[in-house]
Write a protein that holds these residues in place. Structure first.
Motif, PDB file in Angstrom:
ATOM      1  N   GLY A  13       0.782  -1.222   0.000  1.00  0.00           N
ATOM      2  CA  GLY A  13       0.000   0.000   0.000  1.00  0.00           C
ATOM      3  C   GLY A  13       0.815   1.274   0.000  1.00  0.00           C
ATOM      4  O   GLY A  13       0.259   2.353   0.247  1.00  0.00           O
ATOM      5  N   GLN A  14       2.109   1.194  -0.272  1.00  0.00           N
ATOM      6  CA  GLN A  14       2.946   2.390  -0.238  1.00  0.00           C
ATOM      7  C   GLN A  14       2.504   3.397  -1.307  1.00  0.00           C
ATOM      8  O   GLN A  14       2.282   3.026  -2.468  1.00  0.00           O
ATOM      9  N   PRO A  15       2.351   4.654  -0.903  1.00  0.00           N
ATOM     10  CA  PRO A  15       1.870   5.677  -1.844  1.00  0.00           C
ATOM     11  C   PRO A  15       2.734   5.763  -3.093  1.00  0.00           C
ATOM     12  O   PRO A  15       3.961   5.680  -3.027  1.00  0.00           O
ATOM     13  N   GLY A  16       2.074   5.912  -4.228  1.00  0.00           N
ATOM     14  CA  GLY A  16       2.782   6.099  -5.494  1.00  0.00           C
ATOM     15  C   GLY A  16       3.185   4.815  -6.183  1.00  0.00           C
ATOM     16  O   GLY A  16       2.920   4.632  -7.367  1.00  0.00           O
ATOM     17  N   ILE A  17       3.804   3.907  -5.430  1.00  0.00           N
ATOM     18  CA  ILE A  17       4.328   2.682  -6.044  1.00  0.00           C
ATOM     19  C   ILE A  17       3.475   1.453  -5.731  1.00  0.00           C
ATOM     20  O   ILE A  17       3.821   0.334  -6.119  1.00  0.00           O
ATOM     21  N   GLY A  18       2.351   1.656  -5.033  1.00  0.00           N
ATOM     22  CA  GLY A  18       1.529   0.517  -4.625  1.00  0.00           C
ATOM     23  C   GLY A  18       1.042  -0.319  -5.786  1.00  0.00           C
ATOM     24  O   GLY A  18       1.020  -1.553  -5.716  1.00  0.00           O
ATOM     25  N   LEU A  19       0.653   0.334  -6.870  1.00  0.00           N
ATOM     26  CA  LEU A  19       0.154  -0.414  -8.022  1.00  0.00           C
ATOM     27  C   LEU A  19       1.255  -1.259  -8.652  1.00  0.00           C
ATOM     28  O   LEU A  19       1.038  -2.427  -9.007  1.00  0.00           O
ATOM     29  N   ALA A  20       2.444  -0.690  -8.795  1.00  0.00           N
ATOM     30  CA  ALA A  20       3.566  -1.443  -9.363  1.00  0.00           C
ATOM     31  C   ALA A  20       3.910  -2.645  -8.486  1.00  0.00           C
ATOM     32  O   ALA A  20       4.209  -3.742  -8.990  1.00  0.00           O
ATOM     33  N   LEU A  21       3.865  -2.468  -7.172  1.00  0.00           N
ATOM     34  CA  LEU A  21       4.124  -3.579  -6.258  1.00  0.00           C
ATOM     35  C   LEU A  21       3.063  -4.662  -6.405  1.00  0.00           C
ATOM     36  O   LEU A  21       3.379  -5.852  -6.492  1.00  0.00           O
TER      37      LEU A  21
ATOM     38  N   GLU B  52       2.823  -9.965 -17.135  1.00  0.00           N
ATOM     39  CA  GLU B  52       3.768  -8.857 -17.030  1.00  0.00           C
ATOM     40  C   GLU B  52       3.249  -7.858 -16.004  1.00  0.00           C
ATOM     41  O   GLU B  52       2.038  -7.670 -15.871  1.00  0.00           O
ATOM     42  N   ALA B  53       4.194  -7.197 -15.328  1.00  0.00           N
ATOM     43  CA  ALA B  53       3.828  -6.269 -14.251  1.00  0.00           C
ATOM     44  C   ALA B  53       3.866  -4.819 -14.717  1.00  0.00           C
ATOM     45  O   ALA B  53       4.230  -3.924 -13.966  1.00  0.00           O
ATOM     46  N   LEU B  54       3.461  -4.582 -15.947  1.00  0.00           N
ATOM     47  CA  LEU B  54       3.556  -3.239 -16.520  1.00  0.00           C
ATOM     48  C   LEU B  54       2.502  -2.312 -15.936  1.00  0.00           C
ATOM     49  O   LEU B  54       1.347  -2.694 -15.750  1.00  0.00           O
ATOM     50  N   VAL B  55       2.917  -1.072 -15.651  1.00  0.00           N
ATOM     51  CA  VAL B  55       1.982   0.003 -15.332  1.00  0.00           C
ATOM     52  C   VAL B  55       2.137   1.062 -16.417  1.00  0.00           C
ATOM     53  O   VAL B  55       3.235   1.307 -16.909  1.00  0.00           O
ATOM     54  N   ARG B  56       1.032   1.655 -16.800  1.00  0.00           N
ATOM     55  CA  ARG B  56       1.084   2.632 -17.889  1.00  0.00           C
ATOM     56  C   ARG B  56       1.678   3.950 -17.418  1.00  0.00           C
ATOM     57  O   ARG B  56       1.307   4.472 -16.369  1.00  0.00           O
ATOM     58  N   PRO B  57       2.600   4.496 -18.202  1.00  0.00           N
ATOM     59  CA  PRO B  57       3.142   5.814 -17.870  1.00  0.00           C
ATOM     60  C   PRO B  57       2.017   6.846 -17.803  1.00  0.00           C
ATOM     61  O   PRO B  57       1.008   6.709 -18.525  1.00  0.00           O
ATOM     62  N   PRO B  58       2.133   7.829 -16.916  1.00  0.00           N
ATOM     63  CA  PRO B  58       3.319   8.158 -16.115  1.00  0.00           C
ATOM     64  C   PRO B  58       3.327   7.529 -14.733  1.00  0.00           C
ATOM     65  O   PRO B  58       4.005   8.041 -13.840  1.00  0.00           O
TER      66      PRO B  58
END
Length: 296
Positions: free
Chosen positions: A246-254, A267-273
């Motif tokens: 749940g860390q702010p900003g990077i939670g989705l990537a985690l 794949e663990a891709l998140v769409r920019p930005p």
């Protein structure tokens, strides 16, 4: 209007693939299977962590229809990312058509604290589609701070509101205030970090995503059967992972990377930005996964 059933409404991440970040429908189907196997009460498509705001209309329709086809009879909530009424109505019509008979509600963020304006916004969406609405109070995403009294004023004027999603910390206090004043079900979110206190405050369940959603279901079931202490005992071992994820900003990537390591998405891709996973945290994921390996 039908109130949403209590329980776990799992927020789906939208998997992407390749250099063009195309929607990965095969991974999406595996994610749906994860939730239907639990089984979750329902699923949320195109929520904030579903990156709905990064998808064009065609991709939104593809994502929702893929989930609807894979979900069987499991009900769906579809999130609207648009803030302005006209664009939200356009997204809502796409969602209603793509979800078909699976649609339980549309989830719409509060785009203003003004009860008159917010009532008009919700009413226009409802009248254009006939769909019920989940009122989402998520100031981190919307930038809008709305009080409990203002939410209740809108709920009173909008009989088509099927649930409230309360994600403005301190969530347990807000949920307690809401559940004392309305019979519309209130759900917590934010990755389940405050789940135990939210359930104790009267939440109808969780409407959120987590890389291990079965843990959320275990806590909700334990709370139903044995109250706070039982839910706390079940969920406490999962809290370090929930906090890490749940860390702010990077939670989705985690979350996406953990779902990838579980074999759910390719794949663990998140769409920019959106921020990508910091390399410094990659090894910590294995330590967290080792710690929960035998829990589910």
């Amino acid at each position: 209007m039908t109130h949403l059933k209590k329980g776990l409404w799992g927020v789906l991440a939208t998997p992407f693939t390749g250099p063009s970040f195309a929607v990965d429908t095969e991974s999406l189907k595996r994610e749906v299977e994860l939730y239907t196997h639990i089984p979750a009460t329902g699923m949320v498509v195109l929520g904030v962590f579903g990156e709905g705001g990064t998808l064009d209309t065609r991709e939104q329709a593809l994502t929702v229809s893929t989930v609807a086809e894979a979900a069987g009879e499991t009900p769906l909530i579809v999130g609207l990312s648009a803030r302005s009424t006209n664009v939200a109505i356009e997204q809502a019509r796409t969602a209603v058509e793509a979800a078909g008979s699976n649609l339980a509600s549309l989830m719409v963020q509060a785009n203003t604290p003004n009860p008159d304006l917010l009532t008009a916004h919700f009413t226009a969406i409802h009248e254009a589609t006939g769909a019920d609405i989940v009122l989402q109070d998520y100031p981190v995403a919307s930038g809008v701070k709305i009080s409990t009294a203002q939410i209740l004023a809108v709920v009173e004027r909008c009989p088509f509101i099927s649930a409230i999603k309360s994600e403005a910390p301190p969530t347990a206090a807000a949920i307690a205030q809401l559940t004392r004043a309305t019979d519309v079900p209130v759900f917590g979110g934010l990755g389940g970090v405050g789940l135990i206190d939210e359930l104790a405050a009267g939440a109808a369940g969780a409407m959120t995503g987590f890389s291990h959603p079965e843990a959320l279901q275990l806590a909700i079931t334990a709370n139903d059967d044995g109250g706070f202490r039982a839910a706390r005992d079940v969920f406490a071992p999962w809290l370090p992972l929930a906090n890490f994820e749940g860390q702010p900003g990077i939670g989705l990537a985690l979350r996406k990377e953990i779902l990838r390591r579980r074999g759910i998405i390719a794949e663990a891709l998140v769409r920019p930005p959106a921020p990508t996973l910091p390399a410094e945290l990659a090894d910590m994921i294995d330590a967290h996964l080792d710690a929960v390996k035998e829990l589910a």
